[in-house]
Design a protein around this motif. Structure first.
Motif, PDB file in Angstrom:
ATOM      1  N   ASP A  80       0.872  -1.167   0.000  1.00  0.00           N
ATOM      2  CA  ASP A  80       0.000   0.000   0.000  1.00  0.00           C
ATOM      3  C   ASP A  80       0.914   1.224   0.000  1.00  0.00           C
ATOM      4  OD1 ASP A  80      -2.000   1.915   0.427  1.00  0.00           O
ATOM      5  OD2 ASP A  80      -3.076   0.626   1.831  1.00  0.00           O
ATOM      6  N   ARG A  81       0.421   2.353  -0.493  1.00  0.00           N
ATOM      7  CA  ARG A  81       1.209   3.586  -0.444  1.00  0.00           C
ATOM      8  C   ARG A  81       1.060   4.273   0.899  1.00  0.00           C
ATOM      9  NH1 ARG A  81      -1.630   6.373  -3.951  1.00  0.00           N
ATOM     10  NH2 ARG A  81      -0.215   8.153  -4.075  1.00  0.00           N
ATOM     11  N   HIS A  82       0.055   3.865   1.663  1.00  0.00           N
ATOM     12  CA  HIS A  82      -0.178   4.480   2.977  1.00  0.00           C
ATOM     13  C   HIS A  82       0.298   3.569   4.093  1.00  0.00           C
ATOM     14  CE1 HIS A  82      -3.187   6.427   0.314  1.00  0.00           C
ATOM     15  NE2 HIS A  82      -2.562   7.478   0.828  1.00  0.00           N
ATOM     16  N   GLN A  83       0.947   4.185   5.073  1.00  0.00           N
ATOM     17  CA  GLN A  83       1.456   3.439   6.226  1.00  0.00           C
ATOM     18  C   GLN A  83       0.307   2.888   7.062  1.00  0.00           C
ATOM     19  OE1 GLN A  83       4.959   5.483   7.346  1.00  0.00           O
ATOM     20  NE2 GLN A  83       4.680   4.863   9.489  1.00  0.00           N
ATOM     21  N   HIS A  84       0.496   1.691   7.615  1.00  0.00           N
ATOM     22  CA  HIS A  84      -0.484   1.078   8.524  1.00  0.00           C
ATOM     23  C   HIS A  84      -0.040   1.438   9.947  1.00  0.00           C
ATOM     24  CE1 HIS A  84      -3.048  -1.642  10.560  1.00  0.00           C
ATOM     25  NE2 HIS A  84      -3.247  -2.488   9.568  1.00  0.00           N
ATOM     26  N   PRO A  85      -0.742   2.362  10.632  1.00  0.00           N
ATOM     27  CA  PRO A  85      -0.243   2.879  11.915  1.00  0.00           C
ATOM     28  C   PRO A  85      -0.104   1.814  13.002  1.00  0.00           C
ATOM     29  CG  PRO A  85      -2.453   3.733  11.433  1.00  0.00           C
ATOM     30  CD  PRO A  85      -2.008   3.008  10.216  1.00  0.00           C
ATOM     31  N   ALA A  86      -0.923   0.767  12.954  1.00  0.00           N
ATOM     32  CA  ALA A  86      -0.849  -0.266  14.004  1.00  0.00           C
ATOM     33  C   ALA A  86       0.477  -1.019  13.958  1.00  0.00           C
ATOM     34  CB  ALA A  86      -2.011  -1.236  13.871  1.00  0.00           C
ATOM     35  N   TYR A  87       1.213  -0.920  12.829  1.00  0.00           N
ATOM     36  CA  TYR A  87       2.495  -1.618  12.711  1.00  0.00           C
ATOM     37  C   TYR A  87       3.686  -0.777  13.182  1.00  0.00           C
ATOM     38  CZ  TYR A  87       0.490  -5.785  10.727  1.00  0.00           C
ATOM     39  OH  TYR A  87      -0.204  -6.952  10.584  1.00  0.00           O
ATOM     40  N   ASP A  88       3.446   0.481  13.596  1.00  0.00           N
ATOM     41  CA  ASP A  88       4.551   1.336  14.045  1.00  0.00           C
ATOM     42  C   ASP A  88       5.285   0.733  15.244  1.00  0.00           C
ATOM     43  OD1 ASP A  88       3.954   3.078  12.052  1.00  0.00           O
ATOM     44  OD2 ASP A  88       3.033   4.613  13.341  1.00  0.00           O
ATOM     45  N   ASP A  89       4.525   0.218  16.224  1.00  0.00           N
ATOM     46  CA  ASP A  89       5.168  -0.354  17.417  1.00  0.00           C
ATOM     47  C   ASP A  89       5.977  -1.604  17.074  1.00  0.00           C
ATOM     48  OD1 ASP A  89       4.184   1.621  19.074  1.00  0.00           O
ATOM     49  OD2 ASP A  89       2.353   0.505  19.539  1.00  0.00           O
ATOM     50  N   ILE A  90       5.508  -2.369  16.100  1.00  0.00           N
ATOM     51  CA  ILE A  90       6.265  -3.557  15.662  1.00  0.00           C
ATOM     52  C   ILE A  90       7.562  -3.109  14.985  1.00  0.00           C
ATOM     53  CG2 ILE A  90       6.260  -5.557  14.089  1.00  0.00           C
ATOM     54  CD1 ILE A  90       3.242  -5.845  14.668  1.00  0.00           C
ATOM     55  N   THR A  91       7.473  -2.098  14.134  1.00  0.00           N
ATOM     56  CA  THR A  91       8.663  -1.586  13.434  1.00  0.00           C
ATOM     57  C   THR A  91       9.717  -1.098  14.421  1.00  0.00           C
ATOM     58  OG1 THR A  91       7.221  -0.917  11.627  1.00  0.00           O
ATOM     59  CG2 THR A  91       9.448   0.003  11.619  1.00  0.00           C
ATOM     60  N   ILE A  92       9.268  -0.390  15.473  1.00  0.00           N
ATOM     61  CA  ILE A  92      10.198   0.105  16.503  1.00  0.00           C
ATOM     62  C   ILE A  92      10.864  -1.080  17.211  1.00  0.00           C
ATOM     63  CG2 ILE A  92      10.310   1.285  18.754  1.00  0.00           C
ATOM     64  CD1 ILE A  92       8.020   3.145  17.593  1.00  0.00           C
ATOM     65  N   ALA A  93      10.061  -2.088  17.568  1.00  0.00           N
ATOM     66  CA  ALA A  93      10.610  -3.273  18.244  1.00  0.00           C
ATOM     67  C   ALA A  93      11.621  -3.984  17.346  1.00  0.00           C
ATOM     68  CB  ALA A  93       9.482  -4.215  18.650  1.00  0.00           C
ATOM     69  N   LEU A  94      11.311  -4.095  16.040  1.00  0.00           N
ATOM     70  CA  LEU A  94      12.211  -4.779  15.097  1.00  0.00           C
ATOM     71  C   LEU A  94      13.612  -4.160  15.127  1.00  0.00           C
ATOM     72  CD1 LEU A  94       9.945  -5.231  11.924  1.00  0.00           C
ATOM     73  CD2 LEU A  94      10.720  -7.026  13.501  1.00  0.00           C
ATOM     74  N   ALA A  95      13.647  -2.834  15.175  1.00  0.00           N
ATOM     75  CA  ALA A  95      14.935  -2.125  15.167  1.00  0.00           C
ATOM     76  C   ALA A  95      15.756  -2.452  16.407  1.00  0.00           C
ATOM     77  CB  ALA A  95      14.697  -0.625  15.058  1.00  0.00           C
ATOM     78  N   ARG A 111      -2.504  -4.555   4.480  1.00  0.00           N
ATOM     79  CA  ARG A 111      -1.773  -3.639   3.597  1.00  0.00           C
ATOM     80  C   ARG A 111      -0.707  -2.847   4.350  1.00  0.00           C
ATOM     81  NH1 ARG A 111      -4.661  -3.175  -1.304  1.00  0.00           N
ATOM     82  NH2 ARG A 111      -3.535  -1.241  -1.703  1.00  0.00           N
ATOM     83  N   LEU A 112       0.541  -2.966   3.905  1.00  0.00           N
ATOM     84  CA  LEU A 112       1.676  -2.240   4.501  1.00  0.00           C
ATOM     85  C   LEU A 112       2.449  -1.532   3.395  1.00  0.00           C
ATOM     86  CD1 LEU A 112       3.351  -4.826   6.956  1.00  0.00           C
ATOM     87  CD2 LEU A 112       1.626  -3.092   7.501  1.00  0.00           C
ATOM     88  N   THR A 113       3.258  -0.559   3.787  1.00  0.00           N
ATOM     89  CA  THR A 113       4.135   0.081   2.801  1.00  0.00           C
ATOM     90  C   THR A 113       5.391  -0.764   2.595  1.00  0.00           C
ATOM     91  OG1 THR A 113       5.328   1.364   4.460  1.00  0.00           O
ATOM     92  CG2 THR A 113       3.397   2.424   3.426  1.00  0.00           C
ATOM     93  N   HIS A 114       6.077  -0.509   1.504  1.00  0.00           N
ATOM     94  CA  HIS A 114       7.366  -1.141   1.218  1.00  0.00           C
ATOM     95  C   HIS A 114       8.320  -0.946   2.402  1.00  0.00           C
ATOM     96  CE1 HIS A 114      11.120  -2.132  -0.757  1.00  0.00           C
ATOM     97  NE2 HIS A 114      11.586  -0.952  -0.385  1.00  0.00           N
ATOM     98  N   GLU A 115       8.348   0.254   2.978  1.00  0.00           N
ATOM     99  CA  GLU A 115       9.259   0.555   4.094  1.00  0.00           C
ATOM    100  C   GLU A 115       8.902  -0.293   5.323  1.00  0.00           C
ATOM    101  OE1 GLU A 115       7.880   2.896   2.118  1.00  0.00           O
ATOM    102  OE2 GLU A 115       9.773   3.436   1.101  1.00  0.00           O
ATOM    103  N   GLN A 116       7.625  -0.503   5.562  1.00  0.00           N
ATOM    104  CA  GLN A 116       7.212  -1.307   6.720  1.00  0.00           C
ATOM    105  C   GLN A 116       7.647  -2.764   6.564  1.00  0.00           C
ATOM    106  OE1 GLN A 116       2.977   0.101   6.868  1.00  0.00           O
ATOM    107  NE2 GLN A 116       3.449   0.597   9.003  1.00  0.00           N
ATOM    108  N   ILE A 117       7.615  -3.285   5.348  1.00  0.00           N
ATOM    109  CA  ILE A 117       8.078  -4.662   5.106  1.00  0.00           C
ATOM    110  C   ILE A 117       9.604  -4.711   5.144  1.00  0.00           C
ATOM    111  CG2 ILE A 117       8.118  -6.546   3.403  1.00  0.00           C
ATOM    112  CD1 ILE A 117       5.284  -5.605   2.558  1.00  0.00           C
TER     113      ILE A 117
END
Ligand code: SG7
Ligand code: ZN
Length: 258
Positions: A150-165, A219-225
């Protein structure tokens, strides 16, 4: 090392059967789902219990093969209904992905791959523990969800992205700093799904899983994946961690619609 498996070279999927006999079985996962061959059914409604709870103390772990999300507090979310006999209790969820956005899912639909797939693993409550459940052909159910871009970020995945880092190194773990809700990371339609009998998609490949593959992707953005591809195993970045499709053999895939 003796217990190791991977996705490339001499420890890759085509060698798993040598050390783990069940990986050479006849009811393995993943599979390709051919829409021309599915059997349409109307199963009882699935009940998702605790999926809209706001859950604290959620652990995120890089186990060297994927990232696991685990719930520490009781009671755990659970599911019943659909093709399931009895209640199944949440164990953990994790992801499978590919080197780029054109592949990475484990199951395929009409030979279409998705860039990533979520597995929510549950064990049958009647068997009391995960260790006991994996000894029975109806011991586990995995709710599988495909991702698409998706071109739009999925906000519920922000916390997962932070944890991944914070878990890029293998065998590291963090606690999520915000409460986590299962429903927030899932697609809207949980009524349409494919279901079939298969296996764990990693060694020991036990044929104990009732698979439910939901039709509607998340649906997630390329950056989220892309954030998942930063994780590392003992052998370098986990660029891909999906098993190739296995023969369907004598199995039937059911397609549940209302
Ligand atoms: C991942 O996939 C992990 C494993 C999981 C395996 O490697 O999530 O779980 C743990 C606790 O490391 O194995 C028994 C189990 O859940 C296979 O799961 S899958 O078939 O859903 N892909
Ligand atoms: Zn999995």
């Amino acid at each position: 090392s003796g217990e190791d498996f991977g996705y490339d070279g001499s420890i890759g999927p085509s060698y798993w059967g040598e050390r783990y006999r069940e990986c050479a079985g006849k009811h393995q996962s993943p599979i390709n789902i051919n829409l021309l061959h599915v059997k349409q059914v109307s199963l009882p409604e699935i009940t998702f219990i605790g999926f809209d709870d706001s859950i604290d103390n959620v652990h995120v772990t890089n186990n060297g093969h994927t990232v696991l999300i685990e719930v520490m507090n009781e009671p755990h979310p659970r599911v019943r209904g659909g093709p399931l006999d009895g209640d199944y209790v949440f164990s953990q969820m994790h992801f499978h992905w590919g080197d780029n956005d054109t592949f990475g899912s484990e199951d395929k639909i009409n030979h279409r791959s998705f860039p990533m797939e979520l597995h929510m693993v549950f064990y049958k409550e009647a068997y009391k523990t995960m260790a006991e459940a994996v000894k029975h052909s109806d011991g586990l159910t995995v709710l599988a969800f495909f991702y698409e871009l998706d071109r739009h970020q999925h906000p519920a995945y922000d916390d997962i992205t932070i944890a991944l880092a914070n878990v890029t190194e293998p065998h590291t773990s963090v606690i999520m700093d915000h409460p986590f809700s299962f429903l927030n990371i899932l697609p809207y339609d949980l009524t349409r799904y494919f279901t079939y009998r298969g296996s764990l998609t990693t060694p020991p490949c036990s044929e104990v899983v009732i698979w439910l593959d939901f039709e509607q992707p998340i649906r997630l953005t390329h950056e989220q994946i892309e954030a998942f591809r930063e994780l590392r195993s003992a052998h370098g970045k986990i660029t891909h961690n999906f098993r190739p499709i296995q023969p369907i053999g004598d199995r039937v895939v059911f397609y549940n619609i209302d």
